[in-house]
Design a protein around this motif. Sequence first.
Motif, PDB file in Angstrom:
ATOM      1  N   SER A   1       0.824  -1.211   0.000  1.00 11.78           N
ATOM      2  CA  SER A   1       0.000   0.000   0.000  1.00 11.78           C
ATOM      3  C   SER A   1       0.858   1.259   0.000  1.00 11.78           C
ATOM      4  N   VAL A   2       1.997   1.219   0.684  1.00 12.80           N
ATOM      5  CA  VAL A   2       2.919   2.357   0.661  1.00 12.80           C
ATOM      6  C   VAL A   2       3.424   2.585  -0.752  1.00 12.80           C
ATOM      7  N   SER A   3       3.773   1.513  -1.430  1.00 16.73           N
ATOM      8  CA  SER A   3       4.316   1.627  -2.785  1.00 16.73           C
ATOM      9  C   SER A   3       3.286   2.182  -3.763  1.00 16.73           C
ATOM     10  N   SER A   4       2.013   1.840  -3.559  1.00 17.16           N
ATOM     11  CA  SER A   4       0.976   2.254  -4.514  1.00 17.16           C
ATOM     12  C   SER A   4       0.356   3.611  -4.185  1.00 17.16           C
ATOM     13  N   ASN A   5       0.575   4.105  -2.981  1.00 17.54           N
ATOM     14  CA  ASN A   5      -0.031   5.370  -2.551  1.00 17.54           C
ATOM     15  C   ASN A   5       0.905   6.530  -2.872  1.00 17.54           C
ATOM     16  N   GLN A   6       0.594   7.273  -3.927  1.00 16.33           N
ATOM     17  CA  GLN A   6       1.482   8.355  -4.355  1.00 16.33           C
ATOM     18  C   GLN A   6       1.379   9.607  -3.481  1.00 16.33           C
ATOM     19  N   ASP A   7       0.454   9.594  -2.511  1.00 20.48           N
ATOM     20  CA  ASP A   7       0.422  10.687  -1.533  1.00 20.48           C
ATOM     21  C   ASP A   7       1.497  10.513  -0.465  1.00 20.48           C
ATOM     22  N   ILE A   8       2.040   9.315  -0.358  1.00 20.21           N
ATOM     23  CA  ILE A   8       3.120   9.059   0.596  1.00 20.21           C
ATOM     24  C   ILE A   8       4.439   9.488  -0.023  1.00 20.21           C
ATOM     25  N   ARG A   9       5.205  10.276   0.709  1.00 21.62           N
ATOM     26  CA  ARG A   9       6.471  10.806   0.210  1.00 21.62           C
ATOM     27  C   ARG A   9       7.680  10.036   0.715  1.00 21.62           C
ATOM     28  N   VAL A  10       7.563   9.460   1.905  1.00 24.40           N
ATOM     29  CA  VAL A  10       8.685   8.748   2.510  1.00 24.40           C
ATOM     30  C   VAL A  10       8.122   7.794   3.551  1.00 24.40           C
ATOM     31  N   MET A  11       8.803   6.668   3.776  1.00 20.16           N
ATOM     32  CA  MET A  11       8.351   5.704   4.782  1.00 20.16           C
ATOM     33  C   MET A  11       9.451   5.448   5.801  1.00 20.16           C
ATOM     34  N   VAL A  12       9.073   5.445   7.074  1.00 21.17           N
ATOM     35  CA  VAL A  12       9.982   5.109   8.164  1.00 21.17           C
ATOM     36  C   VAL A  12       9.560   3.756   8.724  1.00 21.17           C
ATOM     37  N   LEU A  13      10.511   2.851   8.854  1.00 20.61           N
ATOM     38  CA  LEU A  13      10.268   1.552   9.484  1.00 20.61           C
ATOM     39  C   LEU A  13      10.897   1.593  10.873  1.00 20.61           C
ATOM     40  N   ALA A  14      10.047   1.500  11.891  1.00 24.10           N
ATOM     41  CA  ALA A  14      10.499   1.659  13.270  1.00 24.10           C
ATOM     42  C   ALA A  14      10.004   0.485  14.108  1.00 24.10           C
ATOM     43  N   ALA A  15      10.322   0.521  15.387  1.00 22.61           N
ATOM     44  CA  ALA A  15       9.901  -0.551  16.284  1.00 22.61           C
ATOM     45  C   ALA A  15       9.707   0.005  17.686  1.00 22.61           C
ATOM     46  N   ALA A  16       8.723  -0.549  18.392  1.00 21.20           N
ATOM     47  CA  ALA A  16       8.453  -0.150  19.772  1.00 21.20           C
ATOM     48  C   ALA A  16       9.332  -0.947  20.727  1.00 21.20           C
ATOM     49  N   GLY A  17       9.667  -0.335  21.844  1.00 23.21           N
ATOM     50  CA  GLY A  17      10.393  -1.050  22.883  1.00 23.21           C
ATOM     51  C   GLY A  17      11.898  -0.984  22.752  1.00 23.21           C
ATOM     52  N   LYS A  18      12.573  -1.916  23.411  1.00 21.25           N
ATOM     53  CA  LYS A  18      14.032  -1.891  23.505  1.00 21.25           C
ATOM     54  C   LYS A  18      14.728  -2.424  22.260  1.00 21.25           C
ATOM     55  N   SER A  19      14.040  -3.272  21.482  1.00 18.94           N
ATOM     56  CA  SER A  19      14.675  -3.928  20.346  1.00 18.94           C
ATOM     57  C   SER A  19      13.981  -3.584  19.045  1.00 18.94           C
ATOM     58  N   PHE A  20      14.763  -3.474  17.985  1.00 14.96           N
ATOM     59  CA  PHE A  20      14.170  -3.332  16.653  1.00 14.96           C
ATOM     60  C   PHE A  20      13.448  -4.622  16.294  1.00 14.96           C
ATOM     61  N   SER A  21      14.163  -5.734  16.283  1.00 10.54           N
ATOM     62  CA  SER A  21      13.527  -7.043  16.085  1.00 10.54           C
ATOM     63  C   SER A  21      14.535  -8.142  16.369  1.00 10.54           C
TER      64      SER A  21
END
Length: 264
Positions: free
Chosen positions: A44-64
């Motif tokens: 959906s991020v790739s197809s939505n041209q209203d989105i300019r940039v995407m941040v991939l984040a994580a909650a808590g102490k660890s990314f993953s």
Amino acid sequence: MNQTDNVLFEIDTRGVATVTLNQPEIHNAFDDKLILQLTDIFTSVSSNQDIRVMVLAAAGKSFSAGADLNWMQRMATYSYEQNLADADALAKMFFILNTIDKPTIAKVQGAAFGGAVGLVACCDMAIGSKLSKFCLSEVKLGLAPATISPYVIDAIGARVAKRYFTTAEVFSARRARRLGLLSEAVVEEELDSTVENLIEHILKNSPAAIRAAKQLIFDVQNKPLSDALLATTSEKIAELRVSDEGQEGLNAFLQKRRANWIKE
């Protein structure tokens, strides 16, 4: 905001999408269900041209922490055909993340182990806390980092990959920065502001030109220098110069005004 129990998806008024892994109690380990959720979100991020940039984040102490223990227990009982289907789904998720047509930024704190290193490598930029740690741990389990290998090797190079794929050493953010897996390593208190600084730079630039610039890398990378490649690059810049955003950008520069894609 589109929200599930395991992952949050938010788009702000600037067109900045933030995808947050949201299982801090298990260090954001992922399973087949989360992989499908992330695949849908990245699509959906790739197809939505209203989105300019995407941040991939994580909650808590660890990314993953990589693969979830319960998922690994299920995989141990799968047939070859079931494992192949499972791996195909994971490979699809990484491919879609890697080919999103707008800038992607990984914001990494704590541990990024196993498949999480693939998530970091698939993003265009990765900002890590100086305390973050990385490990390609698959060989400890009798496995190999297969589905993430194209992206990790692209990020750190084949020679370095030979070491970390086979030793399963934990390495620091400082080493990850030197290897190219991280774009920057900063103190934890500067993680948000450093990511925001990148976002501000991106939002000043033409969305169409950014998409073209990302595609240019895929088109040019590892191609031999040839008449055909030179012709392709000439065609791309000519197309951009006569495009709507190319004309707007050139005229804005010459007239010393803001381009119309820059919001006040």
